[in-house]
Design a protein around this motif. Structure first.
Motif, PDB file in Angstrom:
ATOM      1  N   LEU A 165      10.619   6.263   0.131  1.00  0.00           N
ATOM      2  CA  LEU A 165      11.355   5.117   0.886  1.00  0.00           C
ATOM      3  C   LEU A 165      11.949   4.002   0.303  1.00  0.00           C
ATOM      4  CD1 LEU A 165      12.110   4.547   3.833  1.00  0.00           C
ATOM      5  CD2 LEU A 165       9.947   3.590   4.262  1.00  0.00           C
ATOM      6  N   GLY A 166      11.128   3.660  -0.840  1.00  0.00           N
ATOM      7  CA  GLY A 166      11.688   2.618  -1.897  1.00  0.00           C
ATOM      8  C   GLY A 166      12.904   2.995  -2.455  1.00  0.00           C
ATOM      9  N   GLN A 167      13.398   4.282  -2.356  1.00  0.00           N
ATOM     10  CA  GLN A 167      14.636   4.964  -3.309  1.00  0.00           C
ATOM     11  C   GLN A 167      15.938   5.080  -2.382  1.00  0.00           C
ATOM     12  OE1 GLN A 167      13.386   7.916  -5.926  1.00  0.00           O
ATOM     13  NE2 GLN A 167      11.714   6.422  -6.723  1.00  0.00           N
ATOM     14  N   VAL A 168      15.924   4.481  -1.192  1.00  0.00           N
ATOM     15  CA  VAL A 168      16.935   4.770  -0.416  1.00  0.00           C
ATOM     16  C   VAL A 168      17.813   3.401   0.013  1.00  0.00           C
ATOM     17  CG1 VAL A 168      16.146   7.020   0.600  1.00  0.00           C
ATOM     18  CG2 VAL A 168      15.615   4.704   1.452  1.00  0.00           C
ATOM     19  N   ILE A 169      18.994   3.716   0.828  1.00  0.00           N
ATOM     20  CA  ILE A 169      19.663   2.494   1.072  1.00  0.00           C
ATOM     21  C   ILE A 169      18.724   1.674   1.829  1.00  0.00           C
ATOM     22  CG2 ILE A 169      22.099   3.684   0.917  1.00  0.00           C
ATOM     23  CD1 ILE A 169      21.604   3.735   4.275  1.00  0.00           C
ATOM     24  N   ASP A 170      19.326   0.096   1.582  1.00  0.00           N
ATOM     25  CA  ASP A 170      18.372  -0.850   2.171  1.00  0.00           C
ATOM     26  C   ASP A 170      18.165  -0.631   3.897  1.00  0.00           C
ATOM     27  OD1 ASP A 170      17.813  -2.113   0.114  1.00  0.00           O
ATOM     28  OD2 ASP A 170      19.264  -3.608   0.557  1.00  0.00           O
ATOM     29  N   GLY A 171      19.339  -0.111   4.477  1.00  0.00           N
ATOM     30  CA  GLY A 171      18.948   0.192   6.043  1.00  0.00           C
ATOM     31  C   GLY A 171      18.301   1.171   6.337  1.00  0.00           C
ATOM     32  N   PHE A 172      18.001   2.120   5.570  1.00  0.00           N
ATOM     33  CA  PHE A 172      16.826   3.071   5.684  1.00  0.00           C
ATOM     34  C   PHE A 172      15.519   2.513   5.339  1.00  0.00           C
ATOM     35  CE2 PHE A 172      17.156   8.066   6.008  1.00  0.00           C
ATOM     36  CZ  PHE A 172      17.915   7.747   7.147  1.00  0.00           C
ATOM     37  N   LYS A 173      15.383   1.907   4.285  1.00  0.00           N
ATOM     38  CA  LYS A 173      13.918   0.971   3.544  1.00  0.00           C
ATOM     39  C   LYS A 173      13.601   0.375   4.726  1.00  0.00           C
ATOM     40  CE  LYS A 173      14.746  -0.167  -0.375  1.00  0.00           C
ATOM     41  NZ  LYS A 173      15.124  -0.823  -1.732  1.00  0.00           N
ATOM     42  N   LEU A 174      14.292  -0.878   5.186  1.00  0.00           N
ATOM     43  CA  LEU A 174      13.925  -1.646   6.118  1.00  0.00           C
ATOM     44  C   LEU A 174      13.650  -1.213   7.714  1.00  0.00           C
ATOM     45  CD1 LEU A 174      16.411  -4.368   4.731  1.00  0.00           C
ATOM     46  CD2 LEU A 174      13.925  -4.162   4.255  1.00  0.00           C
ATOM     47  N   GLY A 175      14.532  -0.050   7.797  1.00  0.00           N
ATOM     48  CA  GLY A 175      14.536   0.336   9.334  1.00  0.00           C
ATOM     49  C   GLY A 175      13.621   1.344   9.600  1.00  0.00           C
ATOM     50  N   ILE A 176      12.855   1.951   8.297  1.00  0.00           N
ATOM     51  CA  ILE A 176      11.888   2.968   8.503  1.00  0.00           C
ATOM     52  C   ILE A 176      10.757   2.265   8.252  1.00  0.00           C
ATOM     53  CG2 ILE A 176      10.775   5.018   7.731  1.00  0.00           C
ATOM     54  CD1 ILE A 176      13.733   6.090   7.242  1.00  0.00           C
ATOM     55  N   SER A 177      10.584   1.360   7.267  1.00  0.00           N
ATOM     56  CA  SER A 177       9.424   0.397   7.298  1.00  0.00           C
ATOM     57  C   SER A 177       8.728  -0.288   8.490  1.00  0.00           C
ATOM     58  CB  SER A 177       9.677  -0.679   6.077  1.00  0.00           C
ATOM     59  OG  SER A 177       9.928  -0.192   4.807  1.00  0.00           O
TER      60      SER A 177
END
Length: 132
Positions: free
Chosen positions: A77-89
């Motif tokens: 999760l730490g290696q994807v676009i911010d929208g995925f990183k923040l949205g899935i966290s």
């Protein structure tokens, strides 16, 4: 902006999302369709997800794990676009969530792979299958 999801609560089927653009958010917008009850995802985790990605400008699907046989995709999760990183966290296993991603939290001015134009707003419908 309105996002319609055909199979909103059926995680066994492709979400079939469509977008009606009007007012675009300036920051990540998160809407839970199904709140999961499993393990919670954190940025340090590797996750398995099903997803559908849509360009807001033309409502065109640019990518979908469902469209490639329905096999979940796994990534740190730490290696994807911010929208995925923040949205899935913070999401829990078994959940389905809509992420409306503005350009600065997506692919920005460079776009991606000829399928995402520069400065594109994107919509993802994400199912969190597993947190490792």
């Amino acid at each position: 902006m309105a996002v319609t999801v055909e199979n909103a609560e059926d995680l066994t089927r492709s979400p079939g999302a469509s977008v009606t653009p009007d007012t675009l958010p300036s920051d990540l917008d998160i809407t839970d369709l199904v709140v999961g009850s499993g393990k919670e995802a954190a940025v340090r985790d590797t996750v398995q997800v099903q997803y559908q990605g849509i360009r807001v400008a033309d409502s065109g699907e640019f990518d979908s794990s469902w469209g490639r046989g329905g096999t979940p995709v796994e990534f740190p999760l730490g290696q994807v676009i911010d929208g995925f990183k923040l949205g899935i966290s913070g999401m829990r296993e078994g959940g389905r969530r809509i992420l409306v991603v503005p350009p600065h939290q997506g692919y920005g001015p460079q776009g991606a792979g000829g399928v995402i134009p520069p400065n594109a707003h994107l919509v993802f419908v994400v199912d969190l299958v597993k947190v490792n």
